[in-house]
Design a protein around this motif. Sequence first.
Motif, PDB file in Angstrom:
ATOM      1  N   GLU A 240       5.351   1.702   3.730  1.00 33.00           N
ATOM      2  CA  GLU A 240       5.497   2.654   4.837  1.00 33.00           C
ATOM      3  C   GLU A 240       6.966   3.065   4.976  1.00 33.00           C
ATOM      4  OE1 GLU A 240       2.820   1.007   7.795  1.00 33.00           O
ATOM      5  OE2 GLU A 240       4.013   2.056   9.313  1.00 33.00           O
ATOM      6  N   SER A 241       7.836   2.093   4.853  1.00 37.38           N
ATOM      7  CA  SER A 241       9.261   2.392   4.988  1.00 37.38           C
ATOM      8  C   SER A 241       9.772   3.221   3.808  1.00 37.38           C
ATOM      9  CB  SER A 241      10.051   1.088   5.111  1.00 37.38           C
ATOM     10  OG  SER A 241      11.396   1.374   5.403  1.00 37.38           O
ATOM     11  N   MET A 242       9.133   3.081   2.656  1.00 38.28           N
ATOM     12  CA  MET A 242       9.513   3.893   1.492  1.00 38.28           C
ATOM     13  C   MET A 242       8.920   5.306   1.567  1.00 38.28           C
ATOM     14  SD  MET A 242       8.984   1.096  -1.555  1.00 38.28           S
ATOM     15  CE  MET A 242       9.414   2.140  -2.955  1.00 38.28           C
ATOM     16  N   GLY A 243       7.988   5.506   2.514  1.00 38.67           N
ATOM     17  CA  GLY A 243       7.344   6.814   2.615  1.00 38.67           C
ATOM     18  C   GLY A 243       6.154   6.953   1.687  1.00 38.67           C
ATOM     19  N   LEU A 244       5.615   5.835   1.208  1.00 40.08           N
ATOM     20  CA  LEU A 244       4.436   5.881   0.339  1.00 40.08           C
ATOM     21  C   LEU A 244       3.181   5.904   1.220  1.00 40.08           C
ATOM     22  CD1 LEU A 244       5.404   3.111  -2.275  1.00 40.08           C
ATOM     23  CD2 LEU A 244       5.723   5.581  -2.501  1.00 40.08           C
TER      24      LEU A 244
END
Lengths: 290, 153
Positions: A240-244
């Motif tokens: 989620e933090s990587m934007g995946l």
Amino acid sequence: MAVTPPPPADPAPERVVFWFGCNIARHGEIVRLATRMLEAVGIEPAPAGGPSYCCGSPKEANARIAGGMARRTMEAFNAMGRDTVVTWCPSCHMNMDDFMAPATEAAFATAHISEVLHARRDRLAPLLRHRVAARRALPHLHHGFNGRVPVNALVPDLLRLIPGLEVPDHPCRAPGHMCSALAGVPGALAAAQRALLAAAEETGADALVTIFHSCHRETVSLERGRPGLRVVNWIHLLAESMGLAYRDDYKAWRNAPDPREAVGPDRLAAAGETAFERLVEPELRRPPPV
Amino acid sequence: MSAARLPPPRAPDLAALIRAESARLAAACTACGACVGACPMVPTLPAVAAAAPETVAAGMRAVLRGEAQAAPAGSVAWIGACTRSGLCTAACPERLDAAYMMRLAGMRLRGALGAGEEGGPPRLPAREDPGWSARVKAFARLTLTEEEQARWL
Ligand code: SF4
């Protein structure tokens, strides 16, 4: 005149087998996200799992069969020609150390995925750009496996790289190496979940973070009737933090009033009606431990 | 990468490994009971909690010595309830991997080496899920694409 040496070329990605195990098949998105995460930190993983890469433990009551399954997996890994097998499942990891490699030559080293990502956290940290839908995330920890791989320190360390996320320390540790081990002892899983909920309350956590797949499978039902509490796996939060993008389908199915309807006709057809009815649906409909 | 190299094999197959490791660890175990005292599962087993830890541990050692039929019921129940917490290993004054001993004992009590070698039928039921492989594949069809299944499984 001093000559500045050229910057070192980015080393070729390290080629590994990512041995994800078997029961994590319930959470295909975790395998997919973990694979992408390994790639993002400069590793070229070949994912391998399911019954074809069995550690033998499901047949541990027969050493001849279990040993044969383990040997077949060792030979398959040796044939893949990669230096390292990166593990996901604590049970597979310990079986490799305790029973597989001691009986069949291994042409590879092993590392747990938490060790690999932690060792490359300088490459992971800049990719963790987004805030996640949690403010304070309490890791769900067990006593076991931590003596082999210090997951209870490595995973919280990695979660602390997520911008704006608090990761409290709490002494709560469930018995066993993961929740599936507790399911066979009457009352043990329910007691562990009650202790976890109490720890969440004490720390003011709005998210419980599972480390292993079997813990995730057993813990997602704690969201029921607790609208302020989220149950996520550590890989979900990092992703989620990587934007995946991802969907935690297992959680949605397990917590749906009608799991069959939540799965939907297309996927039900892919699984096969009989297989779904006999092997999947009873698990999704099982009453939660607490 | 922080990968650990695996030592060379020390037995030709799993059955031989179970035999050799059982004998090696049983010979080093003093049946002091520290592992029983450290076990978080003991409070869930009233009969084991009431027994002397030394007696319970001696039963585990007996299983590793190939005397499974002689092990007291409390020892069998304790081994059967092992969840692999590993706190026993940390507690062992002989620095033995008590969790590994419990795993070996559990395999033997479930019949891993066969009734002939153990002098009788398994004293613990096998934990086998007959639907395990089919269940894993059914979930894989639900959560992985066809291409992922073809490449990864
Ligand atoms: S603590 Fe170690 S020496 Fe003592 S009974 Fe347990 S395994 Fe044997």
